[in-house]
Design a protein around this motif. Structure first.
Motif, short mmCIF file in Angstrom:
data_model
loop_
_atom_site.label_atom_id
_atom_site.label_comp_id
_atom_site.label_asym_id
_atom_site.label_seq_id
_atom_site.Cartn_x
_atom_site.Cartn_y
_atom_site.Cartn_z
N PRO A 140 0.85 -1.20 0.00
CA PRO A 140 0.00 0.00 0.00
C PRO A 140 0.88 1.25 0.00
N SER A 141 0.34 2.40 -0.52
CA SER A 141 -1.08 2.70 -0.50
C SER A 141 -1.82 1.97 -1.62
N GLY A 142 -3.16 1.91 -1.41
CA GLY A 142 -3.99 1.24 -2.38
C GLY A 142 -4.72 0.06 -1.77
N SER A 143 -5.45 -0.66 -2.61
CA SER A 143 -6.22 -1.81 -2.16
C SER A 143 -6.11 -3.01 -3.09
N LEU A 144 -5.65 -2.81 -4.32
CA LEU A 144 -5.63 -3.92 -5.27
C LEU A 144 -4.70 -5.04 -4.85
N GLN A 145 -3.73 -4.76 -3.98
CA GLN A 145 -2.83 -5.82 -3.53
C GLN A 145 -3.59 -6.90 -2.76
N ASP A 146 -4.78 -6.56 -2.28
CA ASP A 146 -5.59 -7.53 -1.53
C ASP A 146 -6.67 -8.19 -2.38
N TRP A 147 -6.79 -7.80 -3.63
CA TRP A 147 -7.81 -8.38 -4.51
C TRP A 147 -7.33 -9.73 -5.05
N PRO A 148 -8.27 -10.60 -5.39
CA PRO A 148 -7.88 -11.93 -5.90
C PRO A 148 -7.15 -11.84 -7.24
N ASP A 149 -6.15 -12.70 -7.42
CA ASP A 149 -5.49 -12.81 -8.72
C ASP A 149 -6.53 -13.16 -9.78
N GLY A 150 -6.34 -12.60 -10.96
CA GLY A 150 -7.25 -12.88 -12.06
C GLY A 150 -8.45 -11.96 -12.14
N THR A 151 -8.60 -11.04 -11.18
CA THR A 151 -9.72 -10.09 -11.24
C THR A 151 -9.61 -9.23 -12.49
N PRO A 152 -10.66 -9.16 -13.32
CA PRO A 152 -10.58 -8.35 -14.53
C PRO A 152 -10.64 -6.86 -14.21
N LEU A 153 -9.74 -6.10 -14.83
CA LEU A 153 -9.66 -4.65 -14.63
C LEU A 153 -9.39 -3.99 -15.96
N THR A 154 -10.04 -2.86 -16.22
CA THR A 154 -9.75 -2.12 -17.44
C THR A 154 -8.56 -1.19 -17.21
N LEU A 155 -7.96 -0.75 -18.31
CA LEU A 155 -6.88 0.24 -18.19
C LEU A 155 -7.41 1.52 -17.55
N GLY A 156 -8.64 1.89 -17.88
CA GLY A 156 -9.23 3.08 -17.28
C GLY A 156 -9.38 2.96 -15.77
N SER A 157 -9.83 1.79 -15.30
CA SER A 157 -9.99 1.62 -13.86
C SER A 157 -8.64 1.58 -13.16
N LEU A 158 -7.62 0.99 -13.79
CA LEU A 158 -6.28 1.01 -13.21
C LEU A 158 -5.76 2.45 -13.08
N ALA A 159 -6.03 3.27 -14.10
CA ALA A 159 -5.62 4.68 -14.02
C ALA A 159 -6.35 5.39 -12.90
N HIS A 160 -7.64 5.11 -12.73
CA HIS A 160 -8.41 5.73 -11.66
C HIS A 160 -7.87 5.33 -10.29
N PHE A 161 -7.56 4.04 -10.12
CA PHE A 161 -6.99 3.57 -8.86
C PHE A 161 -5.65 4.26 -8.59
N MET A 162 -4.81 4.33 -9.60
CA MET A 162 -3.48 4.92 -9.43
C MET A 162 -3.56 6.38 -9.00
N MET A 163 -4.46 7.13 -9.60
CA MET A 163 -4.52 8.56 -9.33
C MET A 163 -5.37 8.90 -8.10
N SER A 164 -6.47 8.20 -7.89
CA SER A 164 -7.40 8.61 -6.84
C SER A 164 -6.96 8.16 -5.45
N ILE A 165 -6.42 6.94 -5.34
CA ILE A 165 -5.95 6.45 -4.03
C ILE A 165 -4.48 6.06 -4.08
N SER A 166 -3.80 6.49 -5.13
CA SER A 166 -2.37 6.24 -5.29
C SER A 166 -2.05 4.75 -5.15
N ASP A 167 -2.87 3.93 -5.78
CA ASP A 167 -2.72 2.48 -5.66
C ASP A 167 -1.42 2.03 -6.33
N ASN A 168 -0.53 1.44 -5.54
CA ASN A 168 0.78 1.05 -6.06
C ASN A 168 0.72 -0.18 -6.94
N THR A 169 -0.24 -1.07 -6.68
CA THR A 169 -0.39 -2.24 -7.55
C THR A 169 -0.89 -1.82 -8.93
#
Length: 370
Positions: free
Chosen positions: A166-195
């Motif tokens: 962390p910071s972020g939350s995706l490190q705790d999500w299950p492997d294989g969870t589908p994510l779009t590039l847009g959602s990854l960008a949102h996670f990176m910028m909004s909560i500074s998700d390192n994953t």
């Protein structure tokens, strides 16, 4: 009493009585806690002056700051809801800038209005900026989309090798969870998700990010950064600090197979001088401008008050000894303004020493935009 009179009475009372509050309120927050908050505000900002209506609440004008507040009274006039917002120091742009540039250590500050500098202090000094470096990754991703190499709707499955601390939350999500590039960008910028950050560096390519920020070649992902910052790798960290680009790429080959350290294994002392991402205030204003049309930067306002601006983008960054605040705002007058402040000091920082005058600059700029 009226709500504004009740607010004033709170600050003038020598001791708070439970009878001022509804039972439901006291079940959530004891009167003693409210008393501590009021005392801290008085000690920090002096005596309360006027209480002015402001939107759906009030503005408390203290000697040293303006503080937004909201209050709800029940039918018997007891306090059923109470909220105090972030203090905004009173004063001019120049006074707030002086408070920032007078901080110990190394500070850069850039205030642009319509592309022209109002304040410029060490604006071209490359300082450690923490997660504000993620603006470069967002820029590289946007270029890949613009060039037709990627689409925001592209779906990727979360991979274990992308996972970071962390910071972020995706490190705790299950492997294989589908994510779009847009959602990854949102996670990176909004909560500074390192994953999300490391996923995007891998998907866009390290070389694409380095093309945006050549100074930071090789551009570290966060997993590599944390590995080099761990307690066990002090020697490797020193080697990195003294190495040229070619040697650093060889170090990354060695780091690639090392396990991700725990948060507790990170060195407690400041390590930003050896391992970090380095940007100038001018570069960050440019990146904010170049990514301003993307929605990811306007999810988390940080120190920006969205009610004061027609549009905004924000990204900040911090670690021990490092604090960065970077904002692009558009006022009612349509003029674009950028405020970037970076503070580096070889010790733990009092964030409010930068945050409060930074908010003061934004508020003073908002007044100019009316």
């Amino acid at each position: 009493m009226t709500p504004d009179a009740t607010l004033r009475a709170l600050f003038e009372a020598e001791q708070l009585d439970d009878a001022r509050f509804s039972p439901a309120f006291l079940a959530q927050v004891p009167a003693s806690k409210i008393g501590q908050i009021l005392s801290q505000l008085r000690q920090s900002y002096g005596a309360l002056g006027t209480v002015q209506p402001d939107g759906d609440g009030y503005r408390l004008d203290f000697e040293g700051a303006d503080i937004p507040a909201r209050i709800v009274l029940d039918q018997e006039g007891r306090i059923a809801g109470l909220w105090f917002g972030a203090p905004v120091p009173s004063g001019s742009i120049e006074e707030h800038a002086a408070a920032i540039t007078g901080l110990p250590g190394v500070v850069s500050l850039l205030v642009l209005e319509d592309g022209k500098p109002l304040i410029s202090h060490n604006a071209d000094a490359a300082l450690a900026v923490g997660s504000a470096a993620k603006l470069a990754i967002l820029k590289a991703l946007s270029l890949a989309v613009r060039n037709g190499e990627k689409q925001w709707s592209d779906v990727m499955e979360l991979r274990p090798e992308w996972k970071s601390l962390p910071s972020g939350s995706l490190q705790d999500w299950p492997d294989g969870t589908p994510l779009t590039l847009g959602s990854l960008a949102h996670f990176m910028m909004s909560i500074s998700d390192n994953t999300a950050t490391d996923a995007l560096i891998r998907l866009v390519g390290r070389d694409a990010v380095e093309a945006v920020s050549p100074r930071n070649s090789p551009f570290l992902n966060t997993r590599e950064l944390f590995t080099l910052k761990s307690w066990d790798h002090a020697a490797l960290r020193l080697e990195w600090a003294g190495a040229d680009e070619a040697a650093r790429r060889l170090i990354l080959e060695r780091v690639a197979d090392m396990p991700l350290p725990s948060a507790q294994a990170l060195a407690p002392e400041p390590t930003f001088q050896a391992v970090e991402w380095f940007f100038t205030a001018t570069e960050l204003c440019t990146l904010l401008e170049e990514t301003s049309a993307l929605p990811s930067g306007s999810i988390n306002p940080g120190p920006v008050d969205p009610g004061q601006w027609r549009d905004f983008s924000y990204k900040g960054g911090s670690e021990t000894g490092v604090l960065n605040l970077s904002s692009r705002v558009v006022g009612a007058d349509g003029i674009v303004r950028c405020v970037v402040a970076t503070w580096n000091h070889p010790s733990a920082l009092d964030e409010n020493s930068l945050l409060l005058p930074y908010r003061g600059i934004l508020t003073a700029l908002a007044g100019r935009s009316q």
